[in-house]
Motif scaffolding. Sequence first.
Motif, PDB file in Angstrom:
ATOM      1  N   GLU A  90      -0.264-100.093  23.538  1.00 38.62           N
ATOM      2  CA  GLU A  90       0.467-100.966  22.620  1.00 38.62           C
ATOM      3  C   GLU A  90      -0.394-101.478  21.473  1.00 38.62           C
ATOM      4  N   LYS A 117       5.901-104.542  18.235  1.00 42.16           N
ATOM      5  CA  LYS A 117       4.915-105.376  18.936  1.00 42.16           C
ATOM      6  C   LYS A 117       4.241-106.390  18.028  1.00 42.16           C
ATOM      7  N   ASN A 265       9.103-103.791  25.154  1.00 42.64           N
ATOM      8  CA  ASN A 265       8.036-102.866  25.534  1.00 42.64           C
ATOM      9  C   ASN A 265       8.500-101.454  25.164  1.00 42.64           C
TER      10      ASN A 265
END
Length: 376
Positions: A90, A117, A265
């Motif tokens: 990420e 993110k 996510n």
Amino acid sequence: MHAKSPNNAGSLLIAAISGRALAAAARRAGYRPLVADFFCDTDTVALAERATMLPGDLQGGIDGERIMETLRQLAGEDQPVAIVLGSGFERMTETVDEIARHFPLAGNGGGAIRRIKDPQLLAADCAELAIPHPQFRWDPPPDPENWVVKTAGGAGGAHIRRAAGETPANGRYFQRFVAGRSISALFVGDGQSADIVGFSQQWASPAPAAPYRYGGAVRLRRFDRRQAAMIRGWLSGLARRTALVGLCSADLIRGPDGYKLIEINPRPGATLDIFDDADAPLIEAHLRAAAGKAYRLPRFVDSMASMVTYAAAPIARFPSIAWPEWTADHQSPGTRLIAGDPVCTIFARGPSADLTRRLIKGQASRLQHQWEGDRT
């Protein structure tokens, strides 16, 4: 828990902090998994066609400078159908883009990950799409007792702290604390819309330095249809705005005034095990959605839970255990563990979410006695 399907669909390259769940899902779909992760657990090795250690460690993360050579060696003479990236990437979006230049990437590229993110961009997107979302700020709030602090791009809950006493740090941000029930939605994006696979309730396994560390999740048999349609609308809006594709998950909190979206996510996540199904494999849905093709989703008639168990204290040499069939991610005998290291994952099935959660906690308690009694 390790259903294997015939090896008839080619190899699938997998890279993640822990690759066992993705390897099991690949096997259910008939692929030969080639796995790079931090653990190379015994069951991961058994599932994989080939397995190797991912460069880096839990504390420092994946080593972006060495990963390409690792993946090339792992692939060898194979020409993988695709590469699937799990947790750990990420905050490495440039590495994701580099990987995509060498292997066919099934999932979100660096641009989509960066967008979804980035806490500031997510907050702005939620505001424009009228999605309830906690207040965000970079600077310390005047009432820190009502806030948590997180790492941008963090995953798994171990990076989250209460904000009281926290000083600003690079990559850390503040989000207003939301009290309520933690719900996760596993969904498939196609860049334009989102289909929800199912909902789960999650719980934490608090540690002194990680009060929100991920503990487990239970698949919910029932979910209000109007609320599900509302959440699907939110996720479809974000999928269009950020070009999300493949399996992703959304973390939400249900409080007295309804649901708030906490974060997204953009990858297959911790609930893959409890939603996957051999008749409609989720890896196949992930690959097809990422390629813009039609896909099928599984249907469920019961509940299933998964739970991560952690070492409560250091273990100099992990004992040899006869692992029950309802476990995975097994520690190898003789391994040295520090307090807080994951030991294994436990599964349970039941007719309802509440009963299944009680069942899995009882199983965990009985299993822990086997290694805690052998601590040295």
